[in-house]
Design an enzyme around this catalytic site. Structure first.
Site, PDB file in Angstrom:
ATOM      1  N   GLY B 301       0.868  -1.180  -0.062  1.00 23.52           N
ATOM      2  CA  GLY B 301      -0.001  -0.084   0.019  1.00 23.52           C
ATOM      3  C   GLY B 301       0.879   1.345  -0.060  1.00 23.52           C
ATOM      4  O   GLY B 301       1.966   1.314  -0.621  1.00 23.52           O
ATOM      5  N   SER B 302       0.159   2.320   0.709  1.00 20.26           N
ATOM      6  CA  SER B 302       0.938   3.478   0.541  1.00 20.26           C
ATOM      7  C   SER B 302       2.425   3.532   1.512  1.00 20.26           C
ATOM      8  O   SER B 302       3.096   4.523   1.025  1.00 20.26           O
ATOM      9  CB  SER B 302       0.243   4.756   1.468  1.00 20.26           C
ATOM     10  OG  SER B 302      -1.194   4.411   1.065  1.00 20.26           O
ATOM     11  N   THR B 303       2.822   2.463   1.871  1.00 17.22           N
ATOM     12  CA  THR B 303       4.227   2.579   2.513  1.00 17.22           C
ATOM     13  C   THR B 303       5.208   2.845   1.342  1.00 17.22           C
ATOM     14  O   THR B 303       6.404   2.558   1.786  1.00 17.22           O
ATOM     15  CB  THR B 303       4.422   1.138   3.419  1.00 17.22           C
ATOM     16  OG1 THR B 303       4.151   0.173   2.763  1.00 17.22           O
ATOM     17  CG2 THR B 303       3.506   1.498   4.786  1.00 17.22           C
TER      18      THR B 303
END
Lengths: 104, 578
Positions: B301-303
């Protein structure tokens, strides 16, 4: 018949003297045999002692392992934290309150 | 004449034949002795030698305990302690009338906590020669049993493995089975290293059981080796406590956390919840034994976003002060939509990360060739084994494709279409903290830092870290991960879990970061899988875990909190990217 000049002990001594080296050698052989017996006796005793020491070492190793476990459970950091916070009313300072002293 | 003759004194005369008989008899006796002695010693000495050896020769073997496993500071994580196995030879029990005194069996049953009948049933068959009655009894109980003196009941040396840290390190250290063979975790992978073999020796024992002569070594044993892990037990404990709390609070399926030293690649903590107690195995559930930090992968995801920014900066597709328009909060890519939670307008790269803007990062990704981005993903260790020596690693994967649609290129930039495990995530962030140099991770304590490969230049890595500070500050997505005193460069992630045919309603809540920004020491990745309820955002679920573990760990490592002057300098650096 022979006269008193021929006494038995004297003859024996004379005879021994004439075979003195042989006699010495036989004595050395005897001493040697005794030494062999004595040395093997001592070596057996030392072996026994060595073995006992090894057993002692094993016993100490076992004790050490059990003490390790005990130390580990006593020095468990969560236990120390609990004692420090609950019983001694201590708190950990926030990072912002902390001062690090550097030893040059 | 006769008178005179009678007066002659008779000379004493030897009776020759008597003498001969006596001498002959003595000679015979002596020669008999000599012959007998010669017979025993020269002609046939073997039989008596054999008889003697039967009574004095013994083969002894020393008991070897499995090696210790300790953490980097020498704290014990696994210790073997000798115990005894109680076994019976039913044939001998029957032969020597072992059931004569039933009180002894009663006592035996009591001390072993087993019903008497069960024990008796086991030794019922007189044809059997070897039956275990109980394994791993303590030396004290063993001594008691020895003194019961039941015929045919014997004791055997064995050893029991204790894990003082219990559930805290359970999945990492693993287990040994009852025969002292490692079957899980480090115990399994380093089984040969930890296992020793006993030395067998032929000795002569005296009548009272003392060894009087060591004759030969039948089998040269091998000393077991100890293992020193890179784990810091204090940090491990903290990490486990926090991830457990978070998993239970959010009723998540599982949670995992990895703490890495950014400069050496050593794993300082690796914890998974739910865990199990390796010291009591009656209720072992196999799903609790998985070391989720490496065996389970998820979409990051956004990581992943900071690495898209870093790649763009590194390859010159964006400048550090680039401004990207994200209006109106969504965009159409190849017939599908990429959207933000709301319209953020024009954003700098730092703000794209702080607000976690999908639109912004997609535009950045679309501005560079997909090969460049994939190349960077691969060089950050995604889709490949981390090299950690633990069983069961799932390295995750990056979708392979010849033709990438624009939408796929966009999703790639916010962490879909590829999977990673917790360790890989932590390693990527450690790379940022290590001046852009990717290090192999190690579960063993290292004496010198390993060789790494430069993925980003030190300047790019620093810039991205400055930008990431915004995430945990006002206006960022994870105020909960803010630490007073240690500036954090971290990123949240909340990814939907893929199910057959699309994405389901479950989420993975992520937070990964490096701290302190001014002097990076640790990288931490926190993964909470499938939290229940409304609170599923990475910043809310995983952020607090990160903050607690990071600040606690840095304090434990005596890392100096940031000074006021440095704080001002950092804030200025951060603002320069706006």
């Amino acid at each position: 018949m022979a006269k008193s000049s021929l006494s038995l002990p004297r003859i024996i001594v004379q005879d021994m003297w004439s075979h003195k080296w042989l006699l010495l050698l036989s004595f050395v052989v005897f001493a040697n045999a005794v030494a062999v017996v004595y040395t093997s006796y001592v070596s057996r005793q030392l072996t026994t002692k060595w073995d006992q020491q090894l057993q002692q070492r094993d016993k100490l190793d076992i004790e050490w392992r059990n003490l390790l476990l005990e130390e580990q459970s006593l020095a468990d950091s969560s236990r120390i934290t609990r004692i420090a916070t609950k019983e001694l009313d201590m708190t950990r300072p926030l990072p912002s309150e902390e001062v690090v002293v550097k030893i040059p | 004449m006769s008178k005179k003759q009678a007066k002659v004194i008779k000379k004493p005369q030897l009776i020759q034949w008597r003498l001969k008989v006596v001498i002959g008899f003595i000679l015979f006796l002596f020669s008999a002795l000599v012959v007998r002695a010669a017979y025993i010693q020269v002609v046939e000495p073997d039989k008596l030698r054999h008889e003697s050896d039967m009574r004095t020769l013994r083969t002894t073997s020393n008991q070897v305990q499995r090696g210790l496993i300790t953490d980097r500071n020498g704290d014990m994580l696994a210790v073997s302690v000798p115990v005894k196995a109680v076994w019976a030879d039913p044939k001998e029990v029957h032969k020597f009338d072992g059931f004569k005194d039933m009180r002894r069996w009663k006592a035996l049953a009591d001390v072993l906590h087993e019903p008497e009948q069960t024990l008796l049933d086991r030794v019922k068959d007189p044809k059997k020669r070897y039956v275990y009655l109980k394994r791993q009894v303590t030396p004290a109980v063993a001594e008691y049993i020895r003194q019961l003196k039941i015929p045919g009941i014997r004791l055997k040396d064995e050893s029991r493995r204790y894990y003082p840290a219990g559930e805290i390190t359970a999945q990492l250290i693993g287990l040994t089975n009852i025969d002292d063979v490692g079957i899980e975790g480090i115990e399994k992978n380093y089984n040969d290293w930890l296992t020793g073999t006993p030395t067998k020796q032929k000795v002569r024992k005296s009548r009272d059981g003392h060894v009087v002569e060591r004759l030969s070594t039948v089998q040269q044993g091998e000393k077991p080796n100890d293992l020193v892990l890179s784990i810091d037990q204090r940090i491990q404990q903290l990490a486990y406590r926090e991830i457990k709390k978070a998993t239970e609070l959010n009723q998540a399926a599982w949670g995992s956390i990895v703490v890495l030293d950014v400069h050496t690649g050593e794993v300082l903590a690796m914890a998974t919840s739910p865990s199990y107690n390796p010291n009591s195995r009656e209720h072992l559930q196999s799903f609790r034994m998985r070391n989720r930090a490496i065996t389970d992968s998820f979409e990051p995801g956004s990581t992943i976003k900071p690495f898209v920014v870093a790649s763009a900066l590194q390859d010159g597709y964006a400048k550090a002060d680039e401004i990207i328009s994200t209006s109106p909060g969504w965009m159409r890519v190849g017939g599908r939509q990429v959207r933000d939670s709301h319209n953020n307008g024009n954003l700098s790269l730092a703000k794209i990360l702080a607000k976690s803007s999908n639109v912004g990062i997609s535009k950045l990704s679309l501005s560079m060739p997909v090969e460049k981005l994939l190349d960077k993903y691969y060089s950050l260790g995604l889709g490949n084994y981390t090299g950690i020596d633990l069983p069961g690693e799932a390295p995750g994967m990056i979708r392979e494709s010849h033709r990438w649609s624009d939408f796929e290129r966009a999703t790639l930039s916010f962490g879909y279409g590829l999977t990673a495990n917790t360790l890989q995530l932590a390693r990527m962030y450690a790379t940022l903290g290590n001046g852009g140099k990717l290090l192999p991770v190690s579960i063993l304590k290292l004496t010198k830092p390993p060789e790494g490969t430069q993925v980003f230049s030190p300047k790019v890595a620093k810039d991205v870290m400055y930008m990431l500070q915004g995430v945990t500050e006002a206006g960022g997505t994870a105020r909960q991960a803010h630490i007073n005193g240690y500036p954090v460069a971290g990123k949240t992630g909340t990814s939907r879990k893929a199910v057959a045919g699309g994405y389901g309603d479950d989420y993975v809540s992520l937070f990964a970061g490096v701290a302190p920004v001014n002097n990076p020491r640790l990288a931490i990745a926190v993964v909470v899988n499938a939290p229940e309820g409304d609170r599923y955002y990475g910043g809310v679920v995983s952020g607090p875990v990160f903050a607690k573990v990071m600040s606690g760990a840095l304090q434990l490592l005596n890392v100096e909190p940031i000074s006021k002057a440095e704080q001002v300098k950092l804030a200025a650096m951060e603002r320069s990217f706006d």
